[in-house]
Design a protein around this motif. Structure first.
Motif, PDB file in Angstrom:
ATOM      1  N   VAL A  39     -47.602  -0.094  33.728  1.00 61.06           N
ATOM      2  CA  VAL A  39     -47.064   0.304  32.431  1.00 61.06           C
ATOM      3  C   VAL A  39     -47.287   1.799  32.214  1.00 61.06           C
ATOM      4  CG1 VAL A  39     -47.216  -0.092  29.937  1.00 61.06           C
ATOM      5  CG2 VAL A  39     -47.575  -1.977  31.517  1.00 61.06           C
ATOM      6  N   THR A  40     -46.400   2.419  31.445  1.00 57.78           N
ATOM      7  CA  THR A  40     -46.601   3.780  30.971  1.00 57.78           C
ATOM      8  C   THR A  40     -47.158   3.686  29.555  1.00 57.78           C
ATOM      9  OG1 THR A  40     -44.721   4.574  32.260  1.00 57.78           O
ATOM     10  CG2 THR A  40     -45.488   5.991  30.463  1.00 57.78           C
ATOM     11  N   ALA A  41     -48.199   4.444  29.257  1.00 55.46           N
ATOM     12  CA  ALA A  41     -48.831   4.357  27.939  1.00 55.46           C
ATOM     13  C   ALA A  41     -48.866   5.717  27.255  1.00 55.46           C
ATOM     14  CB  ALA A  41     -50.247   3.807  28.050  1.00 55.46           C
ATOM     15  N   LEU A  42     -48.536   5.714  25.961  1.00 55.81           N
ATOM     16  CA  LEU A  42     -48.652   6.891  25.105  1.00 55.81           C
ATOM     17  C   LEU A  42     -49.588   6.499  23.976  1.00 55.81           C
ATOM     18  CD1 LEU A  42     -47.609   9.783  24.584  1.00 55.81           C
ATOM     19  CD2 LEU A  42     -45.766   8.775  23.209  1.00 55.81           C
ATOM     20  N   VAL A  43     -50.784   7.113  23.954  1.00 51.62           N
ATOM     21  CA  VAL A  43     -51.851   6.687  23.057  1.00 51.62           C
ATOM     22  C   VAL A  43     -52.246   7.822  22.118  1.00 51.62           C
ATOM     23  CG1 VAL A  43     -54.184   5.738  22.920  1.00 51.62           C
ATOM     24  CG2 VAL A  43     -52.712   5.157  24.865  1.00 51.62           C
ATOM     25  N   ALA A  44     -52.128   7.591  20.816  1.00 45.52           N
ATOM     26  CA  ALA A  44     -52.545   8.577  19.822  1.00 45.52           C
ATOM     27  C   ALA A  44     -54.015   8.369  19.503  1.00 45.52           C
ATOM     28  CB  ALA A  44     -51.718   8.437  18.556  1.00 45.52           C
ATOM     29  N   THR A  45     -54.804   9.443  19.547  1.00 48.28           N
ATOM     30  CA  THR A  45     -56.215   9.341  19.216  1.00 48.28           C
ATOM     31  C   THR A  45     -56.748  10.692  18.739  1.00 48.28           C
ATOM     32  OG1 THR A  45     -58.413   8.726  20.045  1.00 48.28           O
ATOM     33  CG2 THR A  45     -56.951   9.845  21.587  1.00 48.28           C
ATOM     34  N   GLY A  93     -60.970  11.976  28.133  1.00 49.61           N
ATOM     35  CA  GLY A  93     -61.223  12.064  29.566  1.00 49.61           C
ATOM     36  C   GLY A  93     -60.646  10.911  30.354  1.00 49.61           C
ATOM     37  N   LEU A  94     -60.250   9.819  29.683  1.00 48.98           N
ATOM     38  CA  LEU A  94     -59.671   8.669  30.365  1.00 48.98           C
ATOM     39  C   LEU A  94     -58.161   8.801  30.533  1.00 48.98           C
ATOM     40  CD1 LEU A  94     -61.658   5.831  28.568  1.00 48.98           C
ATOM     41  CD2 LEU A  94     -62.033   6.725  30.868  1.00 48.98           C
ATOM     42  N   ALA A  95     -57.576   9.811  29.929  1.00 47.80           N
ATOM     43  CA  ALA A  95     -56.121   9.993  30.007  1.00 47.80           C
ATOM     44  C   ALA A  95     -55.736  10.794  31.245  1.00 47.80           C
ATOM     45  CB  ALA A  95     -55.610  10.701  28.759  1.00 47.80           C
ATOM     46  N   ASP A  96     -54.526  10.527  31.751  1.00 48.39           N
ATOM     47  CA  ASP A  96     -53.996  11.313  32.867  1.00 48.39           C
ATOM     48  C   ASP A  96     -53.492  12.663  32.366  1.00 48.39           C
ATOM     49  OD1 ASP A  96     -54.279   9.317  34.970  1.00 48.39           O
ATOM     50  OD2 ASP A  96     -52.724   8.214  33.900  1.00 48.39           O
ATOM     51  N   GLU A  97     -52.893  12.668  31.190  1.00 53.15           N
ATOM     52  CA  GLU A  97     -52.432  13.899  30.546  1.00 53.15           C
ATOM     53  C   GLU A  97     -52.824  13.855  29.077  1.00 53.15           C
ATOM     54  OE1 GLU A  97     -50.252  13.439  34.136  1.00 53.15           O
ATOM     55  OE2 GLU A  97     -49.966  12.165  32.388  1.00 53.15           O
ATOM     56  N   ARG A 156     -48.266   6.457  33.861  1.00 51.73           N
ATOM     57  CA  ARG A 156     -49.420   7.282  33.504  1.00 51.73           C
ATOM     58  C   ARG A 156     -49.864   6.974  32.077  1.00 51.73           C
ATOM     59  NH1 ARG A 156     -51.266  10.599  37.706  1.00 51.73           N
ATOM     60  NH2 ARG A 156     -51.332  12.524  36.493  1.00 51.73           N
ATOM     61  N   LEU A 157     -51.094   7.334  31.781  1.00 49.87           N
ATOM     62  CA  LEU A 157     -51.617   7.211  30.420  1.00 49.87           C
ATOM     63  C   LEU A 157     -51.682   8.613  29.831  1.00 49.87           C
ATOM     64  CD1 LEU A 157     -54.721   5.121  29.298  1.00 49.87           C
ATOM     65  CD2 LEU A 157     -54.058   7.255  28.216  1.00 49.87           C
TER      66      LEU A 157
END
Length: 253
Positions: free
Chosen positions: A212-218, A225-229, A51-52
């Protein structure tokens, strides 16, 4: 508090995969006394596999500190971080290096590309470090540059590429060793709105295509809205709840 991904129909708790990241009671303070900066104050959450997950928060909220701790680039004052079933506190320095090399990919706001190398050579750096055979390296580099839409720019150096193109090269490089976890710290921070959105959409597509699993700081509300959580940090603390966020899906913590 529930931070797991929404349970699919017919999937029992026993069948759900182990989370990629588990953070429990994380504290990190810099300095001491009256000038101490409490970057994180008892943060706990999980990141589901495949998930992203976006980490939302203003500058100074603790996002970068959190990603550094999850990636093993820093050590918490208290609390635990488990990545892909491995507790980081149990690892030696050499084992941490191996984990970052083999299982974690990093994308930074400043791109971090080597200016004297071509796009293809930059992407191939992680493969050279683990001494991958030349044929394997060249095949993987070509695949990744094609994946990020830069197959025709392989021979160009960073200075000859736009900011969005440089970030695409950085993303391809982060994927070179087929990491299971991708950590991206403000990957669109130096890009204009349209280019930043395109890079975030690409990141989401890569999560799907590469598994891949992604953890994105923003801090960019338009990208949530593009993130799963979405996980929100405020003054080093996790904002708990599941109410909808403007322009995003459900807050899952």
């Amino acid at each position: 508090m529930s931070d797991a991904a929404p349970e699919e129909a017919g999937t029992s708790p026993e069948q759900r995969p182990e989370p990629m990241v588990v953070v429990e009671g994380l504290h990190r303070t810099y300095g001491g006394g009256a000038t101490a900066v409490h970057a994180l104050r008892g943060v706990s959450f999980t990141v589901p596999r495949g998930r992203l997950t976006a980490v939302r928060g203003r500058s100074g909220s603790g996002k970068t500190t959190l990603l550094n701790l999850v990636g093993g680039l820093d050590t918490p004052d208290d609390g635990t971080v488990t990545v892909d079933g491995t507790a980081l506190a149990d690892l030696t320095g050499e084992q941490l290096l191996e984990l970052r090399r083999d299982r974690v990919g990093f994308v930074f706001q400043g791109f971090g590309l080597l200016p004297v190398l071509t796009a293809a050579e930059n992407v191939g750096v992680p493969l050279r470090l683990r001494r991958a055979p030349t044929a394997e390296r060249e095949e993987r580099v070509a695949l990744l540059l094609s994946l990020v839409g830069l197959a025709d720019h392989a021979a160009q150096r960073p200075g000859e590429l736009s900011g969005g193109q440089q970030q695409r090269v950085a993303l391809a490089r982060a994927l070179a060793n087929r990491p299971r976890l991708l950590l991206a710290d403000e990957p669109t921070g130096q890009l204009d709105a349209d280019t930043g959105l395109a890079v975030m959409e690409l990141l989401r597509a890569v999560v799907r295509s590469e598994g891949v699993t992604a953890l994105v700081a923003t801090h960019d509300e338009a990208l949530l809205g593009l993130a799963d959580e979405v996980l929100e940090l405020t003054d080093g603390r996790v904002r708990q709840g599941r109410e909808p966020l403007p322009g995003a899906g459900t807050l899952a913590l």
